[in-house]
Design an enzyme around this catalytic site. Sequence first.
Site, PDB file in Angstrom:
ATOM      1  CG  ASP A   1      -1.871   1.090   1.315  1.00  0.00           C
ATOM      2  OD1 ASP A   1      -2.689   1.189   0.388  1.00  0.00           O
ATOM      3  OD2 ASP A   1      -1.852   1.869   2.283  1.00  0.00           O
TER       4      ASP A   1
ATOM      5  CD  GLU B   1      -2.047   2.061  -3.795  1.00  0.00           C
ATOM      6  OE1 GLU B   1      -3.148   2.549  -4.069  1.00  0.00           O
ATOM      7  OE2 GLU B   1      -1.440   2.329  -2.741  1.00  0.00           O
TER       8      GLU B   1
HETATM    9  C1  BGC Z   1      -5.410   2.387  -0.461  1.00  0.00           C
HETATM   10  C2  BGC Z   1      -6.564   3.168   0.063  1.00  0.00           C
HETATM   11  C3  BGC Z   1      -6.181   3.690   1.432  1.00  0.00           C
HETATM   12  C4  BGC Z   1      -4.871   4.460   1.368  1.00  0.00           C
HETATM   13  C5  BGC Z   1      -4.290   4.669   2.725  1.00  0.00           C
HETATM   14  C6  BGC Z   1      -4.392   3.485  -0.663  1.00  0.00           C
HETATM   15  O1  BGC Z   1      -3.465   3.284  -1.535  1.00  0.00           O
HETATM   16  O2  BGC Z   1      -5.674   1.693  -1.641  1.00  0.00           O
HETATM   17  O3  BGC Z   1      -7.750   2.430   0.104  1.00  0.00           O
HETATM   18  O4  BGC Z   1      -7.178   4.553   1.880  1.00  0.00           O
HETATM   19  O5  BGC Z   1      -3.918   3.786   0.620  1.00  0.00           O
HETATM   20  O6  BGC Z   1      -3.799   3.479   3.248  1.00  0.00           O
END
Ligand code: BGC
Length: 542
Positions: free
Chosen positions: A206, A258
Amino acid sequence: MAEWWRDAVVYQVYPRSFADANGDGVGDLRGITNRLGYLGDLGVDALWLGPVFASPQVDHGYDVADYRAIDPLFGTLADMDELIVAAHARGIRVTLDFVPNHTSDQHPWFRSAVEAGRGSPERARYHFRDGRGPDGSRPPNNWRAVFGGSSWTRVNEPDGSPGQWYYHLFAAEQPDLNWLNPEVLAEFADVLRFWLDRGVDGFRVDVADALIKDPAFPDTPDGSPIIPKGADSPVHGVYRAFRRVLDAYPGDRIGVIETGAGDEVVALFLRPDEMQLAFGFRLVHAAPDAPSLREAIETSLAANGRVGATTTWVTDNHDTTRSVTRYGSRASFGGAYVPGELRAKDAGPVDVAAGTRRARAVALVLLALPGASYLYQGQELGLPNVDDLPEACLHDPIWERSGHTFRGRDGCRIPLPWAGDRPPFGFSTSPKTWLPMPDSWASLTVEAEIADPGSMLTLYRDALRLRHEQRALGRGEFRWVEGLADDILAFDLVLSGETVRVVANFGAAPVALPAGKVLLASSPLEEGLLASDAAAWVRRRI
Ligand code: BGC
């Protein structure tokens, strides 16, 4: 099998909304295990489960209080073990969400940091700073949080007096960790090992590119944070260390980055000693027309190709307006990214039928492209975004933090409709699901769509079956077909003497298809012609 991930189709499960086995209106791990047959029949290679770790659920699990425990909302560690074993028995790999940028403010580390006070080693795991002004009552800098408001929140010191401020890129309940502190890396490497020991096949990381902030925290002209990601940023050292952890395990375990960064930056995280995959969000931002899709595909392939990396394709996830709704208007999606608001403000009314046609066409583009593809649960059913949730039902922290300016992402996170003709459509035994389900979804249930040869689900099942049969799909050498009208997108995938040509027609008039066998079309052919807003796979001999 080596490098299974290079052409994998990975299905994103949003655990709250997939299937509820214990009747509390919220999806859970047993619900997922019970439905593995559906995922096996769909033909996916792996799952990515959204965060299921112990969490106060302020940001639906992206605020983790214990990285080694399952939140009781979703079940137990034994349920997770059972899910991993059952998925593996079906040949489906399991990847988990990994949230290293921030913890929950309820994580023991953060609680002890607040208690330990200024200058303590506990505070050095996060970004604590004194405030500005004579009494320190102004935030340390002008950086804005992604979810709205300042990125700084003030704590009370152990003696009760107003004290230091801590930095959070997202909500105040999500304090950012200090990744320049080696203790943080040691802890998170250990968390990786905890799950790898239990048999997971990898992690979606993430906010992966944002781990390091400029420690000087200078003001910026527009309040955006300074997050070094370039080739020599220390963030790459973190991924090299993660890679060494993954590589110490047998079975080709993966890390998936990500990042919303541009293609060239994404590719840096995919150098051979860093992570294996990174979401390319270019397709998420592309309008459903030939030039936008072509540009997104071309730039992603070129940037990743330079480091020998596989491209990961995605049109939908739990942070974006569902593509059926996005594609219901032709407006382009460029501009600043506000999670959940991926639609031009001037997009006009949404034509869901047109959006569905275009989503079907884009599905055949997505699933043919060379590389890994991610599908977000419900995409295979053609679910639209639900944009008329009553305000009282909104859960996403964006709604509060934006001062009720942005409704946030709940509309793409509605529970999945499985069967029956009224809510909760077999998702739960409780009629009170955590987000309400629209009455109009009776024709979009798994049960209804399996029985319908013209449904989105049938298209996805056929496409995935063919992708397994025709080796060129998802794997072949990619070549554009040039010299066609501007509103036609066409490319070949060539492998071992076999070519599959993908033709997508985004023009107003039907077009002729090339000679060959039509393997699949997203809309019925009209006297042999490919309809407007439709795509086809055609096998050709070369
Ligand atoms: C996730 C979100 C989240 C955020 C904070 C993002 O990249 O996909 O759903 O709110 O990170 O963790």
